[in-house]
Design an enzyme around this catalytic site. Sequence first.
Site, short mmCIF file in Angstrom:
data_model
loop_
_atom_site.label_atom_id
_atom_site.label_comp_id
_atom_site.label_asym_id
_atom_site.label_seq_id
_atom_site.Cartn_x
_atom_site.Cartn_y
_atom_site.Cartn_z
CB SER A 93 -7.39 -14.08 -1.59
OG SER A 93 -6.66 -13.27 -1.79
CG ASP A 194 -4.94 -15.54 -8.61
OD1 ASP A 194 -5.25 -14.47 -8.81
OD2 ASP A 194 -4.50 -16.36 -7.50
CG HIS A 224 -7.96 -14.55 -6.60
ND1 HIS A 224 -6.51 -14.98 -6.07
CD2 HIS A 224 -8.62 -13.65 -5.60
CE1 HIS A 224 -6.63 -14.57 -5.09
NE2 HIS A 224 -7.78 -13.88 -4.65
#
Length: 259
Positions: A93, A194, A224
Amino acid sequence: MPVLPGAEPYRHEGGEVGVLLCHGFTGSPQSLRPWAEYLAERGLTVSLPLLPGHGTRWEDLRVTGWQDWYAEVDRELRALGERCARVFVAGLSMGGALALRLAAKHGDAIDGVMVVNPANKVHGLAAYALPVARHLVPTTKGIASDIAKEGAAELGYDRVPLHAAHSLRRFFRLLDGELPQVTQPLLVLRSPEDHVVPPADPARILGRVSSLDVTEVLLEHSYHVATLDHDADRIFEESYAFVARLAPSVGKEGTAQGG
């Protein structure tokens, strides 16, 4: 503030190939710990730092910004470079965005980049309201633990401080302009489903980097935080194979150390 149990940084002294792992926004090293341990067991030197303002309480994150988070991984990268002949950077991320900026800035000092569901933008109308809203509302609901696997949980904050989110947005805009400077081999592992980072983010990253050696892997069974999800083993295996292909001494080291 004491660090939350499980959120501690992780380091392992291995061979001459090193990997720096960067965790995500409001998260902690816990989300990447299994990945770090997998690589360590195979003889690699591994560094998984705790980013400033993370792993304690959201109030601590509120008084930090992207410069603090980037400075921490930059420092760890330089330390790895002093004791390793080959160095790779990786992240989840926002951690993926940090890894990409390290690649853009450090060039040949980095041999490859591995990112899982990398973020490129703060999305939605809320993003445009951040410059003002952060002075009126301290937090919004958290983004941690977007995981499909039953019983798996990410150790992250249940609130997002808007001051920090505003800084994150500025960081993404800065990085977007620097992505063409990324030339290293790139492994992108992404979840089609996600709920934190939309497909547009990794797609834009892939469209803007200058890397010629690019591998994209779809994580069909994960959300995610895929490093703690059903596809975790796939991430670990693909990343190790990526490192071993680019730094062939890795496999020999791992065998020598019983990995």
